[in-house]
Design a protein around this motif. Sequence first.
Motif, PDB file in Angstrom:
ATOM      1  N   GLY A 103       0.811  -1.215   0.000  1.00 22.21           N
ATOM      2  CA  GLY A 103       0.000   0.000   0.000  1.00 22.21           C
ATOM      3  C   GLY A 103       0.841   1.261   0.000  1.00 22.21           C
ATOM      4  N   CYS A 161       2.094   1.783  -3.516  1.00 25.06           N
ATOM      5  CA  CYS A 161       0.996   2.311  -4.336  1.00 25.06           C
ATOM      6  C   CYS A 161       0.682   3.761  -3.985  1.00 25.06           C
ATOM      7  N   GLY A 191       3.148   5.956  -5.667  1.00 27.06           N
ATOM      8  CA  GLY A 191       2.803   6.072  -7.082  1.00 27.06           C
ATOM      9  C   GLY A 191       1.646   7.024  -7.318  1.00 27.06           C
ATOM     10  N   GLN A 192       0.624   6.939  -6.485  1.00 26.46           N
ATOM     11  CA  GLN A 192      -0.533   7.821  -6.638  1.00 26.46           C
ATOM     12  C   GLN A 192      -0.173   9.273  -6.375  1.00 26.46           C
ATOM     13  N   PRO A 221       4.673  -5.588  -6.318  1.00 22.27           N
ATOM     14  CA  PRO A 221       4.751  -4.327  -7.078  1.00 22.27           C
ATOM     15  C   PRO A 221       5.946  -4.317  -8.039  1.00 22.27           C
TER      16      PRO A 221
END
Length: 122
Positions: free
Chosen positions: A15, A18, A21-22, A66
């Motif tokens: 998480g 991610c 990345g977001q 990932p």
Amino acid sequence: MDIVMDLLKAFFVGGLICLIGQILIDLTKLTPGKILVGFVVLGVFLGAVGAYEPIEKWAGAGATVPLTGFGYALVRGTKEIIDRDGLLGVITGPMAAGAAGIMAAVLSGLLVSFIAKPKEKQ
């Protein structure tokens, strides 16, 4: 109880990757493709300097699934084949280490293409 902790660690690290990345997508003008390539290169770099292995051991699938994990797998495979075959491993190592992940992506894309009904962009 150990499996619950393993799941929580994997969820946390995956998480976090991610989330990074977001944040990059939202706050920079980098394209998603450049961000994905950046994650693979980051995994290669961290694997080359020995910093990714402790993360992988602690987080398990949260670190291997990932794209950073794919970069780390390339480095790990290259190191193993260089130790076994010498300098030729620089070429064959990444191909051998990445073959399973690449083949899974290709087959998944093929299967989805049989099921999905694509629409034209307006």
